[in-house]
Design an enzyme around this catalytic site. Structure first.
Site, PDB file in Angstrom:
ATOM      1  N   ASP A   1      -0.523   4.101   0.892  1.00 23.66           N
ATOM      2  CA  ASP A   1      -1.449   5.320   1.495  1.00 23.66           C
ATOM      3  C   ASP A   1      -0.617   5.516   3.067  1.00 23.66           C
ATOM      4  OD1 ASP A   1      -1.914   2.961   3.424  1.00 23.66           O
ATOM      5  OD2 ASP A   1      -3.567   2.431   2.094  1.00 23.66           O
TER       6      ASP A   1
ATOM      7  N   ASN B   1       0.759  -1.094  -0.097  1.00 26.91           N
ATOM      8  CA  ASN B   1      -0.089   0.020  -0.006  1.00 26.91           C
ATOM      9  C   ASN B   1       0.997   1.293  -0.031  1.00 26.91           C
ATOM     10  OD1 ASN B   1      -2.030  -1.940   0.198  1.00 26.91           O
ATOM     11  ND2 ASN B   1      -2.445  -1.502   2.086  1.00 26.91           N
TER      12      ASN B   1
ATOM     13  N   GLU C   1     -11.559 -12.841  -1.312  1.00 21.77           N
ATOM     14  CA  GLU C   1     -11.486 -14.042  -2.359  1.00 21.77           C
ATOM     15  C   GLU C   1     -10.354 -14.991  -1.930  1.00 21.77           C
ATOM     16  OE1 GLU C   1     -13.163 -13.082  -5.151  1.00 21.77           O
ATOM     17  OE2 GLU C   1     -13.668 -11.203  -4.393  1.00 21.77           O
TER      18      GLU C   1
ATOM     19  N   HIS D   1       6.173  -0.783  -2.631  1.00 25.79           N
ATOM     20  CA  HIS D   1       5.788   0.078  -3.856  1.00 25.79           C
ATOM     21  C   HIS D   1       6.001   1.481  -3.309  1.00 25.79           C
ATOM     22  CE1 HIS D   1       3.389  -3.562  -5.085  1.00 25.79           C
ATOM     23  NE2 HIS D   1       4.665  -3.976  -5.235  1.00 25.79           N
TER      24      HIS D   1
ATOM     25  N   CYS E   1     -11.060  -8.440   6.640  1.00 25.01           N
ATOM     26  CA  CYS E   1      -9.882  -8.644   7.572  1.00 25.01           C
ATOM     27  C   CYS E   1     -10.357  -7.589   8.943  1.00 25.01           C
ATOM     28  CB  CYS E   1      -8.733  -8.271   7.150  1.00 25.01           C
ATOM     29  SG  CYS E   1      -8.450  -6.605   6.590  1.00 25.01           S
TER      30      CYS E   1
ATOM     31  N   CYS F   1      18.290  14.155  -9.345  1.00 26.82           N
ATOM     32  CA  CYS F   1      19.354  14.293  -8.404  1.00 26.82           C
ATOM     33  C   CYS F   1      18.914  13.482  -7.316  1.00 26.82           C
ATOM     34  CB  CYS F   1      19.672  15.801  -7.952  1.00 26.82           C
ATOM     35  SG  CYS F   1      18.251  16.371  -6.932  1.00 26.82           S
TER      36      CYS F   1
HETATM   37 ZN   LIG Z   1      16.834  17.373  -8.382  1.00 27.11          ZN
END
Ligand SMILES: [Zn+2]
Length: 413
Positions: free
Chosen positions: A171, A169, A320, A199, A340, A210
């Site tokens: 978030d 996630n 699922e 991620h 959950c 930079c």
């Molecule tokens: Zn930069």
């Protein structure tokens, strides 16, 4: 023994499926498997259970889950968007998920998944859509409250039972809780934080040139214009003053990993995963993820082999079923279908049901002997101090005496 395989994370967001890294055959596992810590009850086969909070019909799975939360000491948790739906943040792949709604909102030809592909920066129209989507996700995340399940994970960490939380996630809800902190960028060497953002996260923005990083500012990401990096700009103006040629100015982007692009934390994630495999995890929860991302599939597969080698249990919690892929055959020991967010309630209900004395049971011999001797009456009478207590004691005495009289009368008849 589990062959610890370094998970190469560069393909974390790659769409192509990767070969399974099976380490123990199911037949071998069956022979070697001996649970330690012993769970009070373990399913012989992973029949799916439907999560429910209104009755104790599924006491067996509640007992198992409770046992895992109370006995395992090195639990791995892998989560996806499903754990944040309760906080009002849409998931990606369900019928009400982001991929579906974005397809409609932006009138996309393909799936909304294309909005999370590195190609979004290829033209102005898709860049503008991407910015709009990122801003709305950021605003939802900022206004969201952590869910009961997030709090349960924090509690698990505070009780020193959580080895690692791997989250897909962006978030950043989990990292706001005690015991679930993360580090950005992720260090390549230990010590690693409890939470690994696979991620990236929407709390940061980064310069693609930079590498400068700052707190994500939604105002900068409006329309199709890609914001310029102020660090690069400053450096460039200094070079201009001293007569050096310009090196160009980098562009800012949210620090999230898109499909088909390099993950800046990839090497570090590979190292932490490898260390966790060696740490002999003794339990794993896979929650709210459909396991569509190859890198995450491989983490789950390898961790489950390590957990089984340590006689632990792997639990699937999702609306699922688990993926039908061959690589996940014999992977999950307990499959719980449902929300959950019901888990904390189910655990609490089970705990309460165990701490309450069971109804309908015959009193113990000692309790019966005391009652017969009238000790209970005198004990209550001795404790009674207030008028109200005394009154209750009197009623009790009278009832008891009436009972004895009735008994006597009955005997005489
Ligand atoms: Zn930069």
């Amino acid at each position: 023994m589990v062959r610890s395989t370094i998970v190469v994370m560069e393909d974390l967001m790659a769409v192509e499926s990767s070969a399974p890294a099976t380490t123990i055959s199911p037949a071998d596992r069956g022979k070697k498997r001996k649970r330690n810590p012993q769970l009070p009850w373990c399913p012989s086969r992973p029949s799916p259970y439907k999560l429910c909070t209104d009755n104790a019909a599924d006491e067996q799975y509640a007992e198992t889950l409770h046992g895992m939360f109370r006995k395992c000491r090195r639990i791995i948790v892998v989560v996806g968007a499903g754990i944040s739906v309760g906080a009002g943040i849409p998931d990606f792949r369900s019928s009400r998920g982001l991929f579906r709604t974005m397809k409609d909102d932006f009138k996309l030809k393909g799936s909304g998944q294309s909005m999370f592909d590195s190609s979004v920066y290829q033209d102005e129209a898709t860049t503008a859509m991407f910015h709009s989507m990122v801003n709305s996700l950021h605003s939802l995340s900022q206004g969201a409250e952590v869910t009961k399940f997030h709090q349960l994970l924090s509690q698990l960490s505070m009780e020193r039972r959580l080895l690692r939380l791997y989250t897909q996630n962006v978030d950043c809800l989990e990292i706001s809780l005690s015991g679930l902190e993360t580090a950005v960028p992720l260090p390549v060497k230990a010590p690693w934080p409890k939470t690994i953002q696979l991620h990236g996260g929407l709390q940061k923005m980064v310069c693609a040139k930079c590498g400068w990083m700052g707190t994500f500012d939604p105002k900068l990401f409006q329309g199709s214009r890609i914001p310029e990096c102020t660090e690069c700009k400053e450096l460039d103006s200094v070079r201009e003053v001293v007569g050096k040629r310009t090196q160009g100015v980098g562009r800012l982007r949210p620090r999230i990993v898109l499909y088909n692009e390099f993950n800046p934390d990839g090497e570090a994630i590979g190292k932490v995963t490898s260390a966790d495999l060696k740490a002999r995890p003794d339990g794993m929860l896979v929650v709210g993820t459909s396991l569509k991302v190859p890198g995450v599939r491989r983490i789950v597969k390898e961790m489950s082999s390590a957990v089984h080698a340590a006689s632990g249990m792997v639990v699937w919690i999702n609306e699922e079923d688990p993926p039908a892929a061959k690589m996940f055959e014999n992977c999950f020991d307990l499959i719980l279908k449902g929300d959950c967010q019901d888990i904390p309630c189910i655990l609490e209900r089970w705990e309460n049901s165990k701490s309450r004395p069971k109804r309908g049971l015959a009193p113990s011999k000692k309790q019966k002997a005391l009652e017969d001797a009238g000790d209970i009456v005198s004990s209550i009478a001795g404790k009674a101090k207030s008028g109200r207590d005394r009154k209750i004691t009197d009623v009790f005495k009278i009832t008891k005496m009436a009972g004895e009289k009735e008994k006597r009368v009955k005997l005489e008849n």
